[in-house]
Design an enzyme around this catalytic site. Structure first.
Site, PDB file in Angstrom:
ATOM      1  N   ASP A  66       0.833  -1.197   0.000  1.00 46.87           N
ATOM      2  CA  ASP A  66       0.000   0.000   0.000  1.00 46.87           C
ATOM      3  C   ASP A  66       0.875   1.257   0.000  1.00 46.87           C
ATOM      4  O   ASP A  66       1.672   1.471   0.921  1.00 46.87           O
ATOM      5  CB  ASP A  66      -0.898  -0.049   1.251  1.00 46.87           C
ATOM      6  CG  ASP A  66      -1.913   1.056   1.230  1.00 46.87           C
ATOM      7  OD1 ASP A  66      -2.474   1.290   0.160  1.00 46.87           O
ATOM      8  OD2 ASP A  66      -2.122   1.696   2.271  1.00 46.87           O
ATOM      9  N   THR A  99      -3.381   5.083  -3.967  1.00 48.88           N
ATOM     10  CA  THR A  99      -2.383   5.880  -3.241  1.00 48.88           C
ATOM     11  C   THR A  99      -0.999   5.774  -3.869  1.00 48.88           C
ATOM     12  O   THR A  99      -0.195   6.689  -3.738  1.00 48.88           O
ATOM     13  CB  THR A  99      -2.315   5.432  -1.772  1.00 48.88           C
ATOM     14  OG1 THR A  99      -2.248   4.013  -1.734  1.00 48.88           O
ATOM     15  CG2 THR A  99      -3.504   5.893  -0.999  1.00 48.88           C
ATOM     16  N   THR A 100      -0.720   4.661  -4.553  1.00 48.66           N
ATOM     17  CA  THR A 100       0.557   4.551  -5.265  1.00 48.66           C
ATOM     18  C   THR A 100       0.433   5.312  -6.582  1.00 48.66           C
ATOM     19  O   THR A 100       1.346   6.064  -6.959  1.00 48.66           O
ATOM     20  CB  THR A 100       0.889   3.075  -5.561  1.00 48.66           C
ATOM     21  OG1 THR A 100       0.560   2.294  -4.428  1.00 48.66           O
ATOM     22  CG2 THR A 100       2.336   2.875  -5.891  1.00 48.66           C
ATOM     23  N   ASP A 401      -8.738  -0.789   1.812  1.00 45.55           N
ATOM     24  CA  ASP A 401      -8.757  -0.272   0.436  1.00 45.55           C
ATOM     25  C   ASP A 401     -10.008  -0.757  -0.294  1.00 45.55           C
ATOM     26  O   ASP A 401     -10.663   0.021  -0.994  1.00 45.55           O
ATOM     27  CB  ASP A 401      -7.509  -0.736  -0.328  1.00 45.55           C
ATOM     28  CG  ASP A 401      -6.309   0.163  -0.037  1.00 45.55           C
ATOM     29  OD1 ASP A 401      -6.372   0.867   0.985  1.00 45.55           O
ATOM     30  OD2 ASP A 401      -5.347   0.145  -0.813  1.00 45.55           O
TER      31      ASP A 401
HETATM   32  P1  ADP Z   1      -2.753   1.857  -5.772  1.00 45.20           P
HETATM   33  O1  ADP Z   1      -2.166   1.892  -4.415  1.00 45.20           O
HETATM   34  O2  ADP Z   1      -2.519   3.110  -6.527  1.00 45.20           O
HETATM   35  O3  ADP Z   1      -4.171   1.401  -5.807  1.00 45.20           O
HETATM   36  P2  ADP Z   1      -2.163  -0.679  -6.899  1.00 45.20           P
HETATM   37  O4  ADP Z   1      -0.911  -1.417  -6.601  1.00 45.20           O
HETATM   38  O5  ADP Z   1      -3.432  -1.134  -6.277  1.00 45.20           O
HETATM   39  O6  ADP Z   1      -1.888   0.813  -6.573  1.00 45.20           O
HETATM   40  O7  ADP Z   1      -2.328  -0.689  -8.478  1.00 45.20           O
HETATM   41  C1  ADP Z   1      -3.387  -0.077  -9.098  1.00 45.20           C
HETATM   42  C2  ADP Z   1      -3.220  -0.135 -10.597  1.00 45.20           C
HETATM   43  O8  ADP Z   1      -3.158  -1.478 -11.027  1.00 45.20           O
HETATM   44  C3  ADP Z   1      -4.409   0.494 -11.281  1.00 45.20           C
HETATM   45  O9  ADP Z   1      -3.956   1.316 -12.321  1.00 45.20           O
HETATM   46  C4  ADP Z   1      -5.182  -0.702 -11.823  1.00 45.20           C
HETATM   47  O10 ADP Z   1      -5.841  -0.351 -13.005  1.00 45.20           O
HETATM   48  C5  ADP Z   1      -4.093  -1.697 -12.062  1.00 45.20           C
HETATM   49  N1  ADP Z   1      -4.590  -3.071 -11.959  1.00 45.20           N
HETATM   50  C6  ADP Z   1      -5.152  -3.673 -10.895  1.00 45.20           C
HETATM   51  N2  ADP Z   1      -5.487  -4.961 -11.172  1.00 45.20           N
HETATM   52  C7  ADP Z   1      -5.120  -5.176 -12.453  1.00 45.20           C
HETATM   53  C8  ADP Z   1      -5.177  -6.311 -13.336  1.00 45.20           C
HETATM   54  N3  ADP Z   1      -5.690  -7.471 -12.950  1.00 45.20           N
HETATM   55  N4  ADP Z   1      -4.692  -6.155 -14.584  1.00 45.20           N
HETATM   56  C9  ADP Z   1      -4.169  -4.989 -14.964  1.00 45.20           C
HETATM   57  N5  ADP Z   1      -4.072  -3.911 -14.207  1.00 45.20           N
HETATM   58  C10 ADP Z   1      -4.533  -3.969 -12.960  1.00 45.20           C
HETATM   59 MG    MG Z   2      -5.051  -0.340  -5.267  1.00 45.83          MG
END
Ligand code: ADP
Ligand code: MG
Length: 591
Positions: A66, A99-100, A401
């Site tokens: 996170d 948040t990332t 989240d």
């Molecule tokens: P954050 O903390 O910003 O939510 P995450 O590590 O959860 O960061 O990553 C979010 C990103 O990953 C988003 O841009 C989302 O569209 C992408 N994402 C999540 N699951 C998938 C998936 N199964 N395939 C492709 N992209 C994904």
């Molecule tokens: Mg996320």
């Protein structure tokens, strides 16, 4: 003479150059520090992102993916870099997820800004253009979004799963996603259908089992056992529950004093008084029909003593003690009862009713569950299980989240594709728009559009794909009108991401873009850092002492002595006041 006139403009030019150089340096230093923070979390973006192991100074270890947690634990000192930490926090409170993403976008925007600055564009022009671009971006995203009905449970589960997919506990997303959806939907008030207060969802963590054993409890869970003193009941059917904030123990005097009792008969009398006092209270409690007591933790004196527990057990009243003060609101809301602050106000109408209150063995510990609550308030409890504390804590953060994602969808009912699809579409549309704009503005908007490609680029990079090939292919597919083409990280290719069920709330994407732009604009507008020293008395003493040693001047010596004398005097006066207060109290007590 000619030499002098020739030299003058040169020197003034040098001066103005130095001045600008300082501002430029500060801007560059700020941007570089902030980008360093963004680079630190870049590798954790997406479902194939890496996790971070954070080791704190007190030996605590956290494993997380996170962004907000990673940045929160980092000890960032540079003020501009701190702004990125705050940016992640704001995204956490505005949307809960992304948040990332927000920090990675801010880092990419800053990189573009640095290029624009070196090309000689004024920061104000850049800042205004970024604002314009972000407003346009929100419009484009809103146009792309798909409306959603709150009754569409499947879509809600899909978006909660997307959020959970990128977490350490992603293999449990089939269990946690429906759980998150059900818990949020159960606390939505029909009177205010677009408001969700996540404080109505209580998360209780209990070590033991696996995350698979995590469950939603319609009722209350206490992570403690019931009082076993004197064989008191640990299971109560048809419970009448009171939440009390007073103590069932002999009262204490207001001031510290000791009473010397030398006579046995006197001692007996004191004990008898105590017993009568406690018995009187318990009789009043029993008279209302109450059979379960939830007792708030007390710091002034013991909330219950061995004697009162003994009598409560005799009266067949189940006792759960040491309930935290901050939990009282949640408990009373759930039980639909009122907290009781004084024995005089103990009345039957203030009690809550439940079918069953029982102590359950769980792993190596025990918990108390209250189920079948009558007229239960709109609250819910999630009991998280896990084989070790690290997993439990990460499961809690991931669930938070997912809950936030569902909350976003309840308050703004639009879905958008994930997997880099919205970012690349934005980049394409803004790129086209920048050609219509004139002058520097068009140039800046194009840079903004290019910066957004960082999301698909990083998603591909983290998934071990070729980022340049993937982003080029993605751009190509979008140019052909496939607006939902995104990176399918599992298959390692580009597919229609909506068909893959990778969806996220519109609010997460829009707030990430607007917050990141705001933060970058703020960093751009800083052209100086001013340090202000706060002169507290300790720092004054240190300053005087160090300058005394350094310069050894008579005046400073004198000043130092004067300071020491006055601080001693203050100390004495303070002490005197304390003594006076003591004396006053003692006299009062004697009277
Ligand atoms: P954050 O903390 O910003 O939510 P995450 O590590 O959860 O960061 O990553 C979010 C990103 O990953 C988003 O841009 C989302 O569209 C992408 N994402 C999540 N699951 C998938 C998936 N199964 N395939 C492709 N992209 C994904
Ligand atoms: Mg996320």
């Amino acid at each position: 003479m000619a030499a002098v006139t020739a030299a003058q403009p040169r020197s003034s030019k040098t001066e103005s150059y130095v001045d600008n150089k300082r501002k430029e340096d500060i801007r560059q230093a700020n941007i570089k520090a902030a980008r360093a923070v963004a680079d630190a979390v870049r590798t954790s973006l997406g479902p194939k992102g890496m996790d971070k192991m954070i080791s704190t100074a007190n030996g605590e270890v956290i494993i997380t993916n996170d962004g907000a947690t990673i940045l929160n634990k980092m000890e960032v000192l540079q003020p501009a870099a701190k702004m990125l930490v705050d940016l992640s926090k704001s995204q956490d409170s505005a949307a809960g997820d992304g948040t990332t993403t927000v920090v990675v976008i801010a880092g990419a925007l800053l990189k573009q800004c640095l290029l624009l600055l070196t090309n000689g564009i004024h920061p104000t022009v850049i800042s205004d253009s970024l604002h314009k671009a972000s407003t346009k971006a929100v419009d484009v995203l809103t146009a792309m979004a798909v409306p959603l009905e709150i009754s569409d449970r499947e879509s809600l589960i899909k978006s909660a799963s997307t959020s959970l997919n990128s977490k350490v506990v992603s293999q449990y997303s089939t269990l946690l996603a429906p759980l998150a959806v059900d818990s949020v939907l159960s606390v939505v008030d029909p009177a205010k259908p677009d408001m969700v207060d996540l404080r109505d969802i209580k998360i209780v963590k209990k070590l033991g089992g696996t995350v698979d054993d995590t469950e939603l409890v319609k009722g209350l869970v206490f992570d403690k056992k019931a009082s076993h003193a004197a064989g008191g009941p640990t299971r109560m059917e048809n419970a009448k529950i009171a939440v009390i904030q007073f103590q069932i123990s002999p009262p204490k005097t207001d001031i510290e004093q000791s009473i010397v009792v030398s006579d046995y008969t006197q001692m007996d009398r004191i004990l008898k008084e105590e017993r009568n006092y406690i018995l009187g209270m318990i009789k009043k409690i029993k008279a209302t029909g109450c059979n379960v007591l939830l007792i708030q933790k007390s710091i002034l004196r013991d909330a219950v003593t061995d004697l009162s527990l003994h009598y409560l057990a005799k009266a067949k009243i189940m006792v759960i003690k040491d309930v935290e003060r901050e939990d009282i609101e949640f408990i009373t809301k759930t039980l639909n009862c009122l907290p009781i602050a004084n024995i005089e106000h103990f009345r039957a109408e203030k009690l809550g009713h439940a079918d069953l209150v029982e102590e359950v063995s769980l792993g190596d510990g025990k918990i108390v569950k209250v189920t079948g609550i009558k007229d239960m308030g709109r609250t819910t409890t999630v009991l998280i299980r896990g084989s070790n504390q690290l997993v439990i804590d990460e499961a809690e953060r991931s669930l938070h989240d997912a809950l936030c994602v569902v909350r976003c969808l309840v308050s703004k009912r639009f879905l958008i594709a994930g997997g880099g699809a919205p970012e690349i579409e934005l980049s394409r549309q803004l790129g086209a728009w920048s050609k219509v704009l004139h002058g520097m503005e068009g140039y800046c908007v194009r840079s903004f559009a290019e910066a957004l490609e960082v999301i698909p680029y990083t998603l591909a990079e983290n998934a071990g794909l070729n980022p340049i090939a993937i982003v080029t292919e993605l751009r190509n597919r979008h140019a052909q009108g496939e607006i939902n083409a995104g990176i399918n990280v599992r298959k390692g290719q580009i597919t229609n991401i909506l068909e893959e069920n990778v969806v996220q709330p519109l609010l997460v994407s829009t707030s990430a873009i607007t917050l990141a732009t705001e933060c970058v604009r703020m960093i751009l507008k800083i052209d100086d850092i001013v340090n202000v020293r706060i002169m507290k008395w300790q720092s004054t003493a240190k300053y005087l002492l160090s300058s005394r040693i350094l310069y050894g001047g008579f005046f400073l010596n004198f000043l130092f002595c004067l300071f020491v004398f006055f601080s001693k005097l203050c100390f004495l006066v303070n002490n005197e006041t304390i003594h006076m207060q003591h004396a006053h109290l003692t006299i009062q007590a004697l009277l």
